[in-house]
Design an enzyme around this catalytic site. Structure first.
Site, PDB file in Angstrom:
ATOM      1  N   ASP A 302       0.836  -1.198   0.000  1.00  0.00           N
ATOM      2  CA  ASP A 302       0.000   0.000   0.000  1.00  0.00           C
ATOM      3  C   ASP A 302       0.875   1.254   0.000  1.00  0.00           C
ATOM      4  O   ASP A 302       1.900   1.314   0.677  1.00  0.00           O
ATOM      5  CB  ASP A 302      -0.915  -0.025   1.227  1.00  0.00           C
ATOM      6  N   GLU A 349       1.224  -0.557  -5.042  1.00  0.00           N
ATOM      7  CA  GLU A 349       0.059   0.324  -5.168  1.00  0.00           C
ATOM      8  C   GLU A 349       0.620   1.700  -5.513  1.00  0.00           C
ATOM      9  O   GLU A 349       1.031   2.462  -4.638  1.00  0.00           O
ATOM     10  CB  GLU A 349      -0.736   0.336  -3.862  1.00  0.00           C
ATOM     11  N   ASP A 402     -11.131   0.705  -2.603  1.00  0.00           N
ATOM     12  CA  ASP A 402     -11.276   2.137  -2.362  1.00  0.00           C
ATOM     13  C   ASP A 402     -12.120   2.845  -3.417  1.00  0.00           C
ATOM     14  O   ASP A 402     -12.375   4.044  -3.297  1.00  0.00           O
ATOM     15  CB  ASP A 402      -9.895   2.812  -2.319  1.00  0.00           C
TER      16      ASP A 402
END
Length: 522
Positions: A302, A349, A402
């Site tokens: 992330d 990411e 998300d």
């Protein structure tokens, strides 16, 4: 666990397909999904439709809102995922003790606590009667000594005091040796109980992962870039974080104004003390990545962009607007992570505003990036998220946890962008738009495509997993048989049609229907 995925890892990340569904979103009578029967059923369905991947969110203990990106311990497992029926198989509970609860249409963490915690207490009380399991528990504590006791101590003190660690009495806040030893001695059962729950969680996770791997399905895990301020990580290793003498953050993490928020996102996580970490050879990060390598077959990192540069905001700021960019650790650090990961595939990411330096770092380090189709239809033909611009070494999504669901995204898309979609794709209508987008993504050059379960079904915005910066999220749960056979059949057909099935000998290819589905013309 160590080494259990080595053969599998040499064969994954060829042209492939998978599904994104967190464990909490599996159907359950206990408030949230678990590592039990429904998880095994889902793994079988993935395998039957030719999928190579099951992607999940972080497995660590979530915060009070259910967010796994704000955990009380980055090495911990979410104990509410423990399957109570398996505890009966272990001889720690009797089936008559399990409640008869109705199902739910969204994850309810409070309900899970209400049902499961009393059962966990009974299971712990029955541990001494199971000598083999008690011995296994002892081995687990030894093997995980570098994080387990600190986590259990933190969790115990936090629960009993009802306060964050920075408001504890001074001796415990600063981990004075005598105070910690006295607490551990006076609360030995509670501390051991919390260690026991971690043992149960990781035992069940190992069993589930091994089963999925045996079917040719690999697990893509997720590691948050930052950890929570109020966490066992910061309390047990404050020197690893940028704190003052009172253990308060000097700077906190976030991102500037972007697609998701005009105010930016003020996450509030303490920044790392990179000078200290660098001098120590990044030991804390090595331990963290090695732990992930034991748990997963591939790992999404992330907020990868923070390794190139990260947004630092004064700790007393009310928004993320007035931060500054600080250069990250770069390739030297990423190479350390890759070494610690062993054979585990890493996925960066790298979303957000396009930054050439971030992309150059990712490519230089040989790490796959991410593409999101929902970002593709604004701008021109050079938009990096349009399928014709994909490089092979990427993992592509219609949307992630998300983002809005495919149907919700389409319903809110401006007219000009809808026109662009029609022109680009040749779609003649928006009927079953989710399936059309799945097919478009599957035929792309992307090495791996991952579909959120909501998009396979065709669910609307009210069933999305998360809205960044908004509370009350993380509640998506499949309702009973909501993921129908025809949905998985369609997924299996397009997976086979575009050469993404597990056909390299690791898993036998199986057609999921006796005759091909008419997947139609756009």
């Amino acid at each position: 666990l160590p080494g259990s995925g080595s053969v599998y890892r040499r064969r994954i990340m060829k042209r492939s397909s998978g599904v994104f569904l967190h464990i909490t979103s599996l159907p359950s009578h206990y408030g949230i999904g678990s590592l039990g029967k429904e998880a095994y059923d889902f793994a079988r369905r993935l395998s039957a439709s030719g999928q190579r991947y099951w992607q999940i969110l972080p497995l660590c203990q979530p915060d009070k809102f259910g967010s796994p990106y704000a955990s009380e311990g980055s090495f911990s497992g979410n104990v509410l995922l423990i399957d109570c029926e398996k505890l009966c198989e272990y001889g720690l509970l009797s089936r008559s003790e399990l409640p008869e609860e109705g199902g739910a249409c969204e994850a309810d963490f409070a309900k899970a606590e209400r049902i499961k915690l009393p059962l966990f207490a009974k299971a712990y009380a029955n541990l001494p009667s199971n000598a083999l399991l008690a011995e296994e528990f002892g081995d687990f504590c030894e093997e995980n000594a570098e994080w387990l006791r600190d986590y259990a101590l933190y969790s115990s003190i936090s629960s009993r005091s009802g306060k964050p660690f920075y408001e504890w009495e001074k001796e415990l806040k600063f981990r004075e040796k005598q105070a910690v030893e006295d607490y551990a001695k006076n609360n030995a059962n509670d501390v051991e109980y919390r260690m026991f729950l971690q043992f149960l969680f990781f035992r069940q996770w190992k069993e589930l992962k091994s089963y999925a791997n045996s079917l040719g399905v690999g697990i893509i895990g997720d590691i948050p870039m930052y950890v929570s301020y109020n966490s066992a990580d910061v309390w047990s290793s404050p020197e690893e974080f940028l704190l003052d003498d009172e253990l308060r953050p000097k700077k906190v993490a976030g991102v500037p104004p972007d697609y998701f928020s005009e105010e930016g996102q003020l996450w509030g996580n303490p920044l790392y003390n990179w000078d200290y970490m660098r001098a120590g050879g990044y030991k804390w990060w090595k331990r963290r990545i090695r732990r992930c390598a034991e748990l997963f077959d591939a790992l999404r990192i992330d907020h990868f962009r923070a390794f190139h540069s990260y947004w630092a905001v004064d700790a007393d700021s009310e928004t993320a607007k007035n931060g500054v960019w600080i250069s990250g650790e770069g390739k030297k650090f990423v190479d350390v992570i890759k070494e610690a990961a062993g054979g585990m595939k890493l996925i960066a990411e790298d979303l957000g505003e396009y930054e050439a330096g971030v992309q150059n770092l990712r490519k230089e380090c040989g790490i796959s990036g991410m593409k999101v189709l929902e970002f593709a239809f604004s701008g021109g033909s050079d938009n990096a998220f349009l399928p014709h611009n994909y490089e092979e070494d990427c993992v592509a999504y219609i949307g992630t946890h998300d983002n809005d669901t495919a149907v919700g995204w389409w319903e809110s898309l401006p007219y000009a962008e809808k026109s662009y979609v029609y022109n680009y794709t040749g779609f003649e209508s928006d009927k079953e738009i989710n399936r059309k987008l799945m097919k478009l993504l599957s035929r792309s050059r992307a090495e791996t495509v991952i579909f959120c379960a909501q998009d396979i079904i065709g669910l609307s915005s009210d069933r999305r997993m998360n809205v960044p910066g908004k509370t009350g999220c993380w509640r998506f749960m499949l309702d009973g048989n909501e993921l129908k056979s025809e949905d998985m059949d369609y997924l299996g057909e397009i997976t086979m049609l575009f050469g993404r099935t597990a056909s390299d000998g690791f898993d036998e290819v199986r057609r999921v229907t006796e005759k091909p589905i008419d997947i139609g013309r756009e």
